[in-house]
Design a protein around this motif. Structure first.
Motif, PDB file in Angstrom:
ATOM      1  N   ALA A  52       0.804  -1.224   0.000  1.00 60.45           N
ATOM      2  CA  ALA A  52       0.000   0.000   0.000  1.00 60.45           C
ATOM      3  C   ALA A  52       0.835   1.273   0.000  1.00 60.45           C
ATOM      4  O   ALA A  52       0.376   2.317  -0.509  1.00 60.45           O
ATOM      5  CB  ALA A  52      -0.919   0.004   1.222  1.00 60.45           C
ATOM      6  N   MET A  53       2.033   1.232   0.546  1.00 59.10           N
ATOM      7  CA  MET A  53       2.805   2.450   0.752  1.00 59.10           C
ATOM      8  C   MET A  53       3.019   3.289  -0.510  1.00 59.10           C
ATOM      9  O   MET A  53       2.891   4.520  -0.466  1.00 59.10           O
ATOM     10  CB  MET A  53       4.143   2.127   1.412  1.00 59.10           C
ATOM     11  N   PRO A  54       3.362   2.708  -1.665  1.00 58.88           N
ATOM     12  CA  PRO A  54       3.542   3.558  -2.854  1.00 58.88           C
ATOM     13  C   PRO A  54       2.280   4.333  -3.223  1.00 58.88           C
ATOM     14  O   PRO A  54       2.352   5.499  -3.625  1.00 58.88           O
ATOM     15  CB  PRO A  54       3.921   2.553  -3.949  1.00 58.88           C
ATOM     16  N   TYR A  55       1.124   3.706  -3.071  1.00 53.97           N
ATOM     17  CA  TYR A  55      -0.127   4.369  -3.415  1.00 53.97           C
ATOM     18  C   TYR A  55      -0.503   5.421  -2.369  1.00 53.97           C
ATOM     19  O   TYR A  55      -1.027   6.485  -2.727  1.00 53.97           O
ATOM     20  CB  TYR A  55      -1.242   3.328  -3.569  1.00 53.97           C
ATOM     21  N   LEU A  56      -0.240   5.137  -1.106  1.00 59.42           N
ATOM     22  CA  LEU A  56      -0.481   6.124  -0.062  1.00 59.42           C
ATOM     23  C   LEU A  56       0.422   7.343  -0.265  1.00 59.42           C
ATOM     24  O   LEU A  56      -0.008   8.486  -0.083  1.00 59.42           O
ATOM     25  CB  LEU A  56      -0.237   5.519   1.324  1.00 59.42           C
ATOM     26  N   SER A  57       1.672   7.086  -0.628  1.00 58.12           N
ATOM     27  CA  SER A  57       2.622   8.182  -0.851  1.00 58.12           C
ATOM     28  C   SER A  57       2.189   9.055  -2.024  1.00 58.12           C
ATOM     29  O   SER A  57       2.224  10.292  -1.942  1.00 58.12           O
ATOM     30  CB  SER A  57       4.024   7.624  -1.098  1.00 58.12           C
ATOM     31  N   LEU A  74      -9.168  10.562  -6.862  1.00 56.91           N
ATOM     32  CA  LEU A  74      -7.780  10.133  -6.677  1.00 56.91           C
ATOM     33  C   LEU A  74      -7.702   8.894  -5.792  1.00 56.91           C
ATOM     34  O   LEU A  74      -6.942   7.956  -6.071  1.00 56.91           O
ATOM     35  CB  LEU A  74      -6.963  11.270  -6.053  1.00 56.91           C
ATOM     36  N   MET A  75      -8.496   8.881  -4.722  1.00 61.80           N
ATOM     37  CA  MET A  75      -8.499   7.726  -3.828  1.00 61.80           C
ATOM     38  C   MET A  75      -9.056   6.496  -4.527  1.00 61.80           C
ATOM     39  O   MET A  75      -8.537   5.383  -4.372  1.00 61.80           O
ATOM     40  CB  MET A  75      -9.313   8.042  -2.569  1.00 61.80           C
ATOM     41  N   THR A  76     -10.110   6.675  -5.310  1.00 60.28           N
ATOM     42  CA  THR A  76     -10.700   5.549  -6.038  1.00 60.28           C
ATOM     43  C   THR A  76      -9.678   4.901  -6.958  1.00 60.28           C
ATOM     44  O   THR A  76      -9.554   3.670  -7.015  1.00 60.28           O
ATOM     45  CB  THR A  76     -11.918   6.024  -6.853  1.00 60.28           C
ATOM     46  N   ASP A  77      -8.925   5.722  -7.665  1.00 59.24           N
ATOM     47  CA  ASP A  77      -7.903   5.204  -8.571  1.00 59.24           C
ATOM     48  C   ASP A  77      -6.800   4.477  -7.803  1.00 59.24           C
ATOM     49  O   ASP A  77      -6.366   3.384  -8.202  1.00 59.24           O
ATOM     50  CB  ASP A  77      -7.311   6.351  -9.377  1.00 59.24           C
ATOM     51  N   LEU A 115      -4.222  -0.641  -5.991  1.00 63.56           N
ATOM     52  CA  LEU A 115      -3.761  -1.453  -4.868  1.00 63.56           C
ATOM     53  C   LEU A 115      -4.462  -2.807  -4.855  1.00 63.56           C
ATOM     54  O   LEU A 115      -3.812  -3.847  -4.639  1.00 63.56           O
ATOM     55  CB  LEU A 115      -4.022  -0.711  -3.554  1.00 63.56           C
ATOM     56  N   GLU A 116      -5.753  -2.825  -5.102  1.00 64.14           N
ATOM     57  CA  GLU A 116      -6.497  -4.091  -5.115  1.00 64.14           C
ATOM     58  C   GLU A 116      -6.009  -5.002  -6.239  1.00 64.14           C
ATOM     59  O   GLU A 116      -5.977  -6.230  -6.076  1.00 64.14           O
ATOM     60  CB  GLU A 116      -7.991  -3.811  -5.245  1.00 64.14           C
ATOM     61  N   PRO A 122     -12.977   1.318   1.428  1.00 62.75           N
ATOM     62  CA  PRO A 122     -12.529  -0.036   1.771  1.00 62.75           C
ATOM     63  C   PRO A 122     -11.548  -0.574   0.742  1.00 62.75           C
ATOM     64  O   PRO A 122     -11.545  -0.147  -0.418  1.00 62.75           O
ATOM     65  CB  PRO A 122     -13.830  -0.845   1.770  1.00 62.75           C
ATOM     66  N   VAL A 123     -10.716  -1.498   1.186  1.00 59.97           N
ATOM     67  CA  VAL A 123      -9.752  -2.179   0.316  1.00 59.97           C
ATOM     68  C   VAL A 123     -10.061  -3.667   0.369  1.00 59.97           C
ATOM     69  O   VAL A 123     -10.127  -4.262   1.450  1.00 59.97           O
ATOM     70  CB  VAL A 123      -8.306  -1.929   0.775  1.00 59.97           C
ATOM     71  N   CYS A 124     -10.241  -4.265  -0.801  1.00 58.33           N
ATOM     72  CA  CYS A 124     -10.574  -5.694  -0.878  1.00 58.33           C
ATOM     73  C   CYS A 124      -9.335  -6.513  -1.204  1.00 58.33           C
ATOM     74  O   CYS A 124      -8.489  -6.107  -2.009  1.00 58.33           O
ATOM     75  CB  CYS A 124     -11.644  -5.941  -1.938  1.00 58.33           C
ATOM     76  N   GLY A 125      -9.243  -7.697  -0.595  1.00 55.94           N
ATOM     77  CA  GLY A 125      -8.136  -8.600  -0.855  1.00 55.94           C
ATOM     78  C   GLY A 125      -8.407  -9.488  -2.052  1.00 55.94           C
ATOM     79  O   GLY A 125      -9.328  -9.244  -2.844  1.00 55.94           O
ATOM     80  N   ALA A 126      -7.629 -10.553  -2.159  1.00 54.11           N
ATOM     81  CA  ALA A 126      -7.684 -11.407  -3.344  1.00 54.11           C
ATOM     82  C   ALA A 126      -9.022 -12.115  -3.504  1.00 54.11           C
ATOM     83  O   ALA A 126      -9.412 -12.461  -4.615  1.00 54.11           O
ATOM     84  CB  ALA A 126      -6.554 -12.442  -3.282  1.00 54.11           C
TER      85      ALA A 126
END
Length: 279
Positions: free
Chosen positions: A102-107, A254-257, A262-263, A221-225
């Motif tokens: 997640a860190m690259p996308y959060l940054s 921006l957050m949606t993208d 990330l998902e 929310p963030v969904c996993g595999a």
């Protein structure tokens, strides 16, 4: 019997029934460590006894044991945690692939919006921060990785509660004390349930100064595999810089993208849960 009864809470409060496997002394040891805080990093024996509900004799034994193990230091009868306590959480964090991905996308999100971004997971009644990016200090209390906040009063919590099955959501509402943090905090469980269900329908949450005055936050929310929600991503901003409407207009796309990318990575990596990725 030496020390019998010394570890019992002084106030006589009844504890929830435990299984015969439960090691109460381990619970007491952790309660001593958790008694320290950023506001009061140094405590006396009396402070520890009062905060843990132990007698002074019991608190002294636990403190001196922790001193011997290297988790606590003592100087002039004042105790403080030593850096070695970080070992207790490092193993979990080192296994946690979710923050790493997640860190690259959060940054990038933080750079684009010029505000603090974070990721959190639901743990009981609280959200726990597992990643955080941003140089601006949004909250007066200061949040770092590992910080816990009540789920009901945070945008992180609102989207994570929305992902729960109805029976688990109802159990949360029935078992959680909704304490007013600001004049805008939702403390009526009926109203909170309506807000959570609205978040479930909308797919994101925006809270305006419910946790702290002057802080507006947006979360998704963030969904996993497997497609199940495993975490949430958040932007926290000073209300003076972003009205709720402006934060929604500017930050939501921006957050949606960022979350969608990330998902995609989580699916490719096979990450199904925050702490036990199948790689």
């Amino acid at each position: 019997m030496d020390g019998a009864g010394e570890d019992a809470p002084d106030d006589g409060a009844a504890e929830a029934p435990r299984g015969d496997w439960f090691v109460q002394s381990l619970e007491r040891g952790f309660s001593v460590i958790k008694a320290f805080s950023a506001d009061e990093p140094e405590l006396t024996l009396s402070d520890i006894a009062r905060r843990t509900g132990m007698t002074r004799a019991a608190a002294r034994r636990f403190l001196l044991t922790l001193v011997d193990l290297g988790y606590v230091a003592v100087d002039d009868r004042r105790f403080r945690l030593r850096p070695r306590v970080l070992e207790l959480g490092f193993t979990y964090l080192s296994m946690l692939r979710l923050p790493e991905l997640a860190m690259p996308y959060l940054s990038e999100l933080s750079r684009d919006i010029q505000e603090t971004t974070s990721m959190a997971v639901l743990d009981g009644p609280d959200v726990v921060y597992v990643a955080r990016v941003g140089g601006r200090r949004v909250m007066a209390s200061g949040i770092t990785v590992g910080s816990r906040l009540p789920a009901y009063a945070t945008s992180h919590g609102r989207v994570l509660l929305a992902a729960l099955p109805d029976d688990q959501l109802d159990a949360y509402l029935a078992g959680t004390e909704l304490v007013r943090r600001t004049a805008r905090t939702v403390t009526d469980p009926v109203v909170l349930r309506e807000r959570v269900l609205a978040t479930r329908e909308r797919g994101w949450a925006l809270l305006d100064q419910e946790l702290e005055e002057g802080v507006t936050s947006l979360a998704m929310p963030v969904c996993g595999a497997t497609g199940a929600v495993i975490a949430s991503v958040n932007i926290g901003a000073h209300s003076s810089r972003h009205t709720p409407e402006h934060l929604e207009e500017v930050a939501l796309p921006l957050m949606t993208d960022a979350v969608q990318q990330l998902e995609r990575d989580l699916r490719l990596a096979g990450v199904r849960t925050p702490g036990h990725p199948l790689l």
